[in-house]
Design an enzyme around this catalytic site. Structure first.
Site, PDB file in Angstrom:
ATOM      1  N   SER A   1       0.836  -1.205   0.000  1.00 56.95           N
ATOM      2  CA  SER A   1       0.000   0.000   0.000  1.00 56.95           C
ATOM      3  C   SER A   1       0.864   1.246   0.000  1.00 56.95           C
ATOM      4  O   SER A   1       1.656   1.474   0.923  1.00 56.95           O
ATOM      5  CB  SER A   1      -0.909   0.009   1.232  1.00 56.95           C
ATOM      6  OG  SER A   1      -1.411   1.314   1.414  1.00 56.95           O
TER       7      SER A   1
ATOM      8  N   HIS B   1      -1.177  -1.191  -4.293  1.00 62.02           N
ATOM      9  CA  HIS B   1      -2.468  -0.866  -3.678  1.00 62.02           C
ATOM     10  C   HIS B   1      -2.542   0.641  -3.438  1.00 62.02           C
ATOM     11  O   HIS B   1      -1.673   1.223  -2.785  1.00 62.02           O
ATOM     12  CB  HIS B   1      -2.555  -1.637  -2.351  1.00 62.02           C
ATOM     13  CG  HIS B   1      -3.850  -1.536  -1.625  1.00 62.02           C
ATOM     14  ND1 HIS B   1      -4.930  -2.358  -1.885  1.00 62.02           N
ATOM     15  CD2 HIS B   1      -4.235  -0.727  -0.605  1.00 62.02           C
ATOM     16  CE1 HIS B   1      -5.922  -2.061  -1.061  1.00 62.02           C
ATOM     17  NE2 HIS B   1      -5.535  -1.066  -0.277  1.00 62.02           N
TER      18      HIS B   1
ATOM     19  N   ASP C   1      -4.808   3.722  -1.896  1.00 62.25           N
ATOM     20  CA  ASP C   1      -5.878   4.005  -0.941  1.00 62.25           C
ATOM     21  C   ASP C   1      -6.410   5.418  -1.114  1.00 62.25           C
ATOM     22  O   ASP C   1      -5.742   6.388  -0.746  1.00 62.25           O
ATOM     23  CB  ASP C   1      -5.343   3.861   0.490  1.00 62.25           C
ATOM     24  CG  ASP C   1      -5.090   2.411   0.859  1.00 62.25           C
ATOM     25  OD1 ASP C   1      -6.050   1.623   0.823  1.00 62.25           O
ATOM     26  OD2 ASP C   1      -3.940   2.082   1.186  1.00 62.25           O
TER      27      ASP C   1
ATOM     28  N   MET D   1      -9.085   8.211  -0.006  1.00 58.25           N
ATOM     29  CA  MET D   1      -9.963   8.526   1.138  1.00 58.25           C
ATOM     30  C   MET D   1     -10.584   9.903   0.941  1.00 58.25           C
ATOM     31  O   MET D   1      -9.908  10.822   0.468  1.00 58.25           O
ATOM     32  CB  MET D   1      -9.156   8.531   2.434  1.00 58.25           C
ATOM     33  CG  MET D   1      -8.424   7.233   2.686  1.00 58.25           C
ATOM     34  SD  MET D   1      -7.475   7.343   4.206  1.00 58.25           S
ATOM     35  CE  MET D   1      -6.585   5.795   4.139  1.00 58.25           C
TER      36      MET D   1
ATOM     37  N   HIS E   1      -8.249   1.019  -4.082  1.00 61.47           N
ATOM     38  CA  HIS E   1      -9.171   0.849  -2.956  1.00 61.47           C
ATOM     39  C   HIS E   1      -9.816   2.194  -2.637  1.00 61.47           C
ATOM     40  O   HIS E   1      -9.174   3.088  -2.089  1.00 61.47           O
ATOM     41  CB  HIS E   1      -8.363   0.312  -1.753  1.00 61.47           C
ATOM     42  CG  HIS E   1      -9.169   0.131  -0.511  1.00 61.47           C
ATOM     43  ND1 HIS E   1      -8.588  -0.067   0.730  1.00 61.47           N
ATOM     44  CD2 HIS E   1     -10.510   0.100  -0.295  1.00 61.47           C
ATOM     45  CE1 HIS E   1      -9.542  -0.204   1.646  1.00 61.47           C
ATOM     46  NE2 HIS E   1     -10.711  -0.096   1.049  1.00 61.47           N
TER      47      HIS E   1
ATOM     48  N   MET F   1     -12.056   4.394  -0.579  1.00 56.99           N
ATOM     49  CA  MET F   1     -12.769   4.566   0.695  1.00 56.99           C
ATOM     50  C   MET F   1     -13.518   5.886   0.605  1.00 56.99           C
ATOM     51  O   MET F   1     -13.212   6.873   1.297  1.00 56.99           O
ATOM     52  CB  MET F   1     -11.754   4.558   1.851  1.00 56.99           C
ATOM     53  CG  MET F   1     -11.200   3.171   2.106  1.00 56.99           C
ATOM     54  SD  MET F   1      -9.695   3.187   3.075  1.00 56.99           S
ATOM     55  CE  MET F   1      -8.512   3.378   1.758  1.00 56.99           C
TER      56      MET F   1
ATOM     57  N   MET G   1     -11.439  -5.817   5.375  1.00 55.49           N
ATOM     58  CA  MET G   1     -10.656  -4.873   6.181  1.00 55.49           C
ATOM     59  C   MET G   1     -10.352  -5.526   7.532  1.00 55.49           C
ATOM     60  O   MET G   1     -11.272  -5.956   8.232  1.00 55.49           O
ATOM     61  CB  MET G   1     -11.440  -3.578   6.425  1.00 55.49           C
ATOM     62  CG  MET G   1     -11.595  -2.669   5.219  1.00 55.49           C
ATOM     63  SD  MET G   1     -10.080  -2.245   4.342  1.00 55.49           S
ATOM     64  CE  MET G   1      -9.066  -1.522   5.635  1.00 55.49           C
TER      65      MET G   1
ATOM     66  N   ASP H   1      -6.592  -6.453   4.254  1.00 62.86           N
ATOM     67  CA  ASP H   1      -5.985  -5.119   4.304  1.00 62.86           C
ATOM     68  C   ASP H   1      -6.009  -4.570   5.732  1.00 62.86           C
ATOM     69  O   ASP H   1      -7.093  -4.326   6.274  1.00 62.86           O
ATOM     70  CB  ASP H   1      -6.773  -4.199   3.361  1.00 62.86           C
ATOM     71  CG  ASP H   1      -6.161  -2.822   3.216  1.00 62.86           C
ATOM     72  OD1 ASP H   1      -5.084  -2.562   3.771  1.00 62.86           O
ATOM     73  OD2 ASP H   1      -6.793  -1.996   2.516  1.00 62.86           O
TER      74      ASP H   1
HETATM   75  C1  DX5 Z   1      -6.266   1.614   5.607  1.00 60.90           C
HETATM   76  C2  DX5 Z   1      -5.849   1.286   4.203  1.00 60.90           C
HETATM   77  C3  DX5 Z   1      -4.718   0.324   4.144  1.00 60.90           C
HETATM   78  C4  DX5 Z   1      -3.464   0.779   4.833  1.00 60.90           C
HETATM   79  C5  DX5 Z   1      -2.872  -0.421   5.483  1.00 60.90           C
HETATM   80  O1  DX5 Z   1      -7.458   2.294   5.608  1.00 60.90           O
HETATM   81  O2  DX5 Z   1      -6.930   0.718   3.465  1.00 60.90           O
HETATM   82  O3  DX5 Z   1      -4.454  -0.123   2.820  1.00 60.90           O
HETATM   83  O4  DX5 Z   1      -2.499   1.351   3.985  1.00 60.90           O
HETATM   84  O5  DX5 Z   1      -1.794  -0.029   6.250  1.00 60.90           O
HETATM   85  P1  DX5 Z   1      -1.045  -1.032   7.228  1.00 60.90           P
HETATM   86  O6  DX5 Z   1      -0.556  -2.183   6.376  1.00 60.90           O
HETATM   87  O7  DX5 Z   1       0.057  -0.195   7.778  1.00 60.90           O
HETATM   88  O8  DX5 Z   1      -2.026  -1.486   8.258  1.00 60.90           O
HETATM   89 ZN    ZN Z   2      -6.433  -0.256   1.466  1.00 58.26          ZN
END
Ligand code: DX5
Ligand code: ZN
Length: 214
Positions: free
Chosen positions: A6, A31, A33, A35, A64, A66, A135, A173
Site C-alpha cells: 500500500s 495498492h 488508498d 480517502m 481501494h 474509501m 478490512m 488489508d
Molecule cells: C487503511 C488502508 C490500508 C493501509 C494499510 O485504511 O486501506 O491499505 O495502507 O496499512 P497497514 O498495512 O500499515 O495497516
Molecule cells: Zn487499502
C-alpha cells in the site's frame, strides 16, 4: 501468496524511489488508498497523484476507494489503467449495478467489507466478483493493529467462495505483518495488502519476499 504493497505508507516527499523499489520487487500489485474525509475520517490522495504514480509503476494497480458514491469515478479509475476497482459494500445500496458498471468499463470488480460488515452480505453477489477485500482494521489510517476476528471472517469467506464456485480472490488489508500474515495464509487469503510493514522497513524487498513466500 500475492502481495499488494500500500502506497499510503510510502515517502510522499520523494515517491519515485519507493515506486522503483516496488517495480523491481516480487509484489503482484500496487495498492492505492483513496480517502474522502466523509466515508472515512481521513483524506489521502486523488487522481492527479494516482496518474503520476501510474506512469512510473510497472505493477497492476489495485485501487481501494474509501469514498462515498464510488460509481461516479469508474471512468477515471479505468483511465488510470487499474486492474481492480475496489468499492465498499457500506456505500453501495445498488452494489450489483456498480459491479456491472465496473465490468463494463473493462476492470475487475472488488468489494470491500469493513470489520463489522458480515461476509453473508455478499451471498447473492459473490459469484459476480473478482475479489473480496476484508478490512482487518477500521479504514482510514495505516499502522493500526490487526483485528483478530478477521481470521474467522476469512475462513467464512473461503467457505462461501468455495461453495458457490466463485472465482473471487480474498484480499486482506490492515495490520498485515510477520506475525499476522501466516495465519491469514492458513485461513485462505489470496492477496495481502501491507503498508507500514513494507515501507516502514529498512529492507522492504525482504518484507515483500517474506509475504510472497507464504
Ligand atoms: C487503511 C488502508 C490500508 C493501509 C494499510 O485504511 O486501506 O491499505 O495502507 O496499512 P497497514 O498495512 O500499515 O495497516
Ligand atoms: Zn487499502
Amino acid at each position: 501468496m500475492e502481495v499488494s504493497p500500500s502506497l499510503l505508507s510510502a515517502n510522499f516527499a520523494n515517491i519515485l524511489p519507493d515506486l522503483e523499489m516496488i517495480n523491481c520487487s516480487q509484489a503482484d500489485y500496487l495498492h492505492l488508498d483513496v480517502m474522502d474525509g466523509v466515508f472515512v475520517p481521513n483524506i489521502s490522495f486523488g487522481f492527479p497523484v494516482m496518474k503520476a504514480v501510474a506512469k512510473h509503476c510497472s505493477k497492476p494497480l489495485d485501487v481501494h476507494l474509501m469514498i462515498v458514491e464510488p460509481q461516479k469515478w469508474i471512468s477515471q479509475v479505468r483511465d488510470l489503467g487499474a486492474e481492480y476497482m475496489n468499492v465498499h459494500q457500506e456505500v453501495c445500496p445498488h452494489l450489483h449495478s456498480v459491479v456491472q458498471q465496473i465490468h463494463r468499463a473493462g476492470m475487475k470488480a472488488a468489494v470491500t467489507l469493513n470489520p463489522a460488515t458480515p461476509v453473508a452480505t455478499l451471498t447473492d453477489i459473490v459469484e459476480d466478483l473478482d475479489m473480496v477485500l476484508l478490512m482487518s482494521v477500521n479504514p482510514g489510517f495505516g499502522g493500526q493493529p490487526f483485528i483478530e476476528h478477521t481470521l474467522k471472517k476469512t475462513r467464512a469467506l473461503r467457505c462461501l467462495i468455495d461453495e458457490t464456485g466463485s472465482h473471487a480472490k480474498i484480499e486482506i488489508d490492515g495490520g498485515v505483518n510477520r506475525e499476522t500474515a501466516p495465519g491469514l495464509a492458513q485461513a485462505g487469503a489470496d492477496i495481502l495488502v501491507a503498508g507500514s510493514y513494507v515501507f516502514g522497513a529498512p529492507d522492504p524487498l525482504d518484507r515483500i519476499a517474506f509475504l510472497k513466500n507464504l
